[in-house]
Design an enzyme around this catalytic site. Structure first.
Site, PDB file in Angstrom:
ATOM      1  N   GLY A  44       0.857  -1.086   0.287  1.00  0.00           N
ATOM      2  CA  GLY A  44      -0.126   0.164   0.597  1.00  0.00           C
ATOM      3  C   GLY A  44       0.560   1.105  -0.029  1.00  0.00           C
ATOM      4  O   GLY A  44       0.760   2.327  -0.361  1.00  0.00           O
ATOM      5  N   ARG A  93      -7.556  -2.860  -3.528  1.00  0.00           N
ATOM      6  CA  ARG A  93      -7.286  -1.777  -2.379  1.00  0.00           C
ATOM      7  C   ARG A  93      -8.130  -0.436  -2.542  1.00  0.00           C
ATOM      8  O   ARG A  93      -7.380   0.219  -3.644  1.00  0.00           O
ATOM      9  CB  ARG A  93      -5.985  -2.195  -1.974  1.00  0.00           C
ATOM     10  CG  ARG A  93      -5.308  -3.143  -2.020  1.00  0.00           C
ATOM     11  CD  ARG A  93      -3.795  -3.338  -1.185  1.00  0.00           C
ATOM     12  NE  ARG A  93      -4.163  -2.683   0.202  1.00  0.00           N
ATOM     13  CZ  ARG A  93      -2.785  -2.968   1.448  1.00  0.00           C
ATOM     14  NH1 ARG A  93      -1.682  -2.975   0.961  1.00  0.00           N
ATOM     15  NH2 ARG A  93      -3.234  -2.312   2.525  1.00  0.00           N
ATOM     16  N   GLU A 128      -3.291  -2.931  12.261  1.00  0.00           N
ATOM     17  CA  GLU A 128      -2.933  -3.275  11.694  1.00  0.00           C
ATOM     18  C   GLU A 128      -2.172  -4.503  12.859  1.00  0.00           C
ATOM     19  O   GLU A 128      -2.415  -5.882  12.264  1.00  0.00           O
ATOM     20  CB  GLU A 128      -1.572  -3.183  10.673  1.00  0.00           C
ATOM     21  CG  GLU A 128      -0.110  -2.210  12.584  1.00  0.00           C
ATOM     22  CD  GLU A 128      -0.276  -0.926  12.894  1.00  0.00           C
ATOM     23  OE1 GLU A 128       0.616  -0.150  13.611  1.00  0.00           O
ATOM     24  OE2 GLU A 128      -1.459  -0.777  12.106  1.00  0.00           O
ATOM     25  N   ARG A 145      -9.938  -8.505   6.343  1.00  0.00           N
ATOM     26  CA  ARG A 145      -9.269  -8.744   7.503  1.00  0.00           C
ATOM     27  C   ARG A 145     -10.279  -9.660   8.767  1.00  0.00           C
ATOM     28  O   ARG A 145     -10.191 -10.715   9.094  1.00  0.00           O
ATOM     29  CB  ARG A 145      -8.333  -8.352   8.286  1.00  0.00           C
ATOM     30  CG  ARG A 145      -7.066  -8.018   7.786  1.00  0.00           C
ATOM     31  CD  ARG A 145      -5.897  -6.809   7.955  1.00  0.00           C
ATOM     32  NE  ARG A 145      -4.698  -7.659   7.474  1.00  0.00           N
ATOM     33  CZ  ARG A 145      -3.801  -6.584   7.968  1.00  0.00           C
ATOM     34  NH1 ARG A 145      -3.709  -5.332   8.345  1.00  0.00           N
ATOM     35  NH2 ARG A 145      -2.519  -6.702   7.206  1.00  0.00           N
ATOM     36  N   ARG A 157      -0.153 -10.353   8.476  1.00  0.00           N
ATOM     37  CA  ARG A 157      -0.943 -10.162   9.214  1.00  0.00           C
ATOM     38  C   ARG A 157      -1.429 -11.245  10.021  1.00  0.00           C
ATOM     39  O   ARG A 157      -1.548 -11.717  11.063  1.00  0.00           O
ATOM     40  CB  ARG A 157      -1.539  -9.055  10.099  1.00  0.00           C
ATOM     41  CG  ARG A 157      -0.648  -7.822   9.706  1.00  0.00           C
ATOM     42  CD  ARG A 157       0.083  -7.396  10.533  1.00  0.00           C
ATOM     43  NE  ARG A 157       0.676  -5.701  10.284  1.00  0.00           N
ATOM     44  CZ  ARG A 157       2.413  -6.032  10.243  1.00  0.00           C
ATOM     45  NH1 ARG A 157       3.138  -6.677  11.375  1.00  0.00           N
ATOM     46  NH2 ARG A 157       2.241  -5.072  10.367  1.00  0.00           N
ATOM     47  N   LYS A 163       6.627 -10.263   3.291  1.00  0.00           N
ATOM     48  CA  LYS A 163       6.005  -8.894   3.355  1.00  0.00           C
ATOM     49  C   LYS A 163       6.904  -8.096   4.149  1.00  0.00           C
ATOM     50  O   LYS A 163       7.087  -6.540   3.475  1.00  0.00           O
ATOM     51  CB  LYS A 163       4.640  -8.814   2.815  1.00  0.00           C
ATOM     52  CG  LYS A 163       3.867  -7.266   2.678  1.00  0.00           C
ATOM     53  CD  LYS A 163       2.473  -7.516   2.821  1.00  0.00           C
ATOM     54  CE  LYS A 163       2.348  -5.906   3.007  1.00  0.00           C
ATOM     55  NZ  LYS A 163       2.094  -5.499   2.141  1.00  0.00           N
TER      56      LYS A 163
END
EC number: 2.5.1.19
Length: 438
Positions: free
Chosen positions: A99, A127, A314, A347, A388, A413
């Protein structure tokens, strides 16, 4: 996912005791790289402690595509940035799933004299980016498209002025514009028109780093930021450890009833350090901070909690994992994170599916999750190509034998060493970044 093997997540019935060194902050690294590039008319900048991961390597590659020189000096985490903004005709920036590349570099490309194409992973096309592109267009920048792939038609300068933008989907819209704003002819004033900006600490980080680079920023008025026109100073940047990446390891101390220490924890940080400590204390952990480390001692059995994660979205996957393995029957509420539906994956839907798939009880709400801890069983925890999510599965696996994580390699990542560091932690070794101390 075809061709991807599952990673057996280690479980442990005994307390975890470990000391770790965490590699550099992705957020600071990619901001420092952009500021160093924008400062090249003033000279060469250097960066020490930079994170090397897929996201930061994508940023380095993108800046090189735009004509800048970015090279390692001695170690991979020590960088020198020089050259200048000079993309070749037909330049194409690969955003991958980063991002920061997607949102920080279109304003930089607008300052060039070439047309630059932006594209990325298939998953990146979902996104949010349209509000940022519309904001640039309102400043006179010519852009073809309102989502990946799109083209920025640089004309050598951007007039600047005032731009109204709805940044409720991503704080990176604000940061991306601010980073280049000083080089716009009239500077830049950003007015946020939507609901609250998520992950506000990351906007504060951008403001702080701009000021460190000699840029004048006025953020005294809520939802309004003014960047005065001027130079970006060339300088040396020192990157802190990535505190968000420390959370899964600190969580291991919580869920195992052990103690995990992270060295190099900054006494003062633009990262959400205080929020991390407060969340861990909510689950009954004892948090100790010194000038050189943070240590978390857990209780293994803990009750549910209620936490607003709007500013630290996050952390939601790791916090959801903590909630899922709490004392059975404990109810936890995670709020303020509706914007996570537009992250690497949705998520909230992903966490609900994976926790429930292992026998847990997780329900989506309008802006978060309600998780009732229940005895979990083994099974496949899908990562959704989301670093994540993969790390959250490792936390669940500590307390749940038989969990296999699909595509653990997606942790590259932001933390390529994650599987080895996790194994070293559980083996009772001191887990460190291979570049630490080099």
């Amino acid at each position: 996912m075809d061709g991807v093997s599952n990673w057996p997540a280690p479980s442990t019935p005994t307390p975890v005791h470990a000391t770790l060194t965490i590699p550099g902050s992705k957020s600071q690294t990619n901001r420092a790289l952009v500021l160093a590039a924008l400062a090249t008319p003033q000279g060469t900048s250097t960066i020490s402690g930079a994170l090397r991961s897929r996201d930061t390597d994508l940023m380095i590659g993108a800046l090189q595509t735009l004509g800048f020189d970015v090279e390692s000096v001695g170690t991979d985490s020590d960088l020198r940035v020089g050259g200048g903004l000079a993309p070749a005709a037909g330049a194409r920036v690969d955003c991958g799933l980063a991002g920061t590349v997607l949102r920080f570099l279109p304003p930089v490309a607008a300052l060039s004299t070439e047309t630059v194409e932006f594209d990325g992973d298939e998953q990146a096309r979902a996104r949010p980016i349209a509000p940022l592109l519309a904001g640039l267009q309102s400043l006179g920048v010519r852009i073809d498209g309102d989502g990946l792939p799109f083209r920025v038609r640089g004309e050598g300068s951007v007039a600047g002025g005032t731009v109204e933008i709805d940044a409720s989907a991503s704080s990176q819209f604000v940061s991306g514009l601010m980073l280049s704003g000083a080089l716009f002819r009239d500077g830049l004033t950003i007015v946020h028109t939507g609901e609250s900006v998520p992950s506000a600490p990351h906007v504060a980080m951008t403001v702080s780093m701009l000021r460190d680079a000699g840029v004048e920023v006025d953020d005294t008025e809520t939802n309004r930021w003014t960047v005065r026109p001027g130079r970006v100073a060339a300088r040396h940047w020192t990157i802190e450890p990535d505190l968000s990446n420390a959370v899964p390891f600190l969580s291991a101390g919580v869920v195992s009833g052990g103690a995990v220490r992270v060295t190099g924890w900054p006494a003062v940080s633009t990262q959400p350090a205080a929020a991390i400590m407060a969340i861990l204390e909510k689950v009954g952990a004892v948090v100790r901070q010194s000038e050189s480390y943070l240590e978390v001692q857990g209780t293994r059995q803990y009750q549910g909690f209620d936490v607003d994660l709007h500013d630290v979205g996050e952390l939601t996957p790791a916090v959801a994992a903590l909630a899922a393995v709490a004392t059975p029957g404990a109810v936890s509420r995670l709020r303020g994170v509706a914007h996570l539906r537009g992250h690497e994956t949705d998520r909230l839907a992903a966490l609900s599916a994976e926790i429930n798939g292992l026998g847990g009880q997780c329900e989506e709400t309008a802006d978060g999750l309600v998780i009732t801890a229940a005895p979990l069983h083994g099974g496949v925890w899908h990562s959704y190509a989301d670093h994540r999510m993969a790390m959250a599965g490792a936390i669940v696996g500590l307390r749940t034998p038989g969990v296999e994580i699909e595509d653990i390699a997606t942790t590259a990542k932001t933390l390529p060493e994650f599987p080895q560091m996790w194994a070293d932690m559980l083996a009772g070794q001191t887990a460190t970044d291979p570049e630490a101390g080099a």
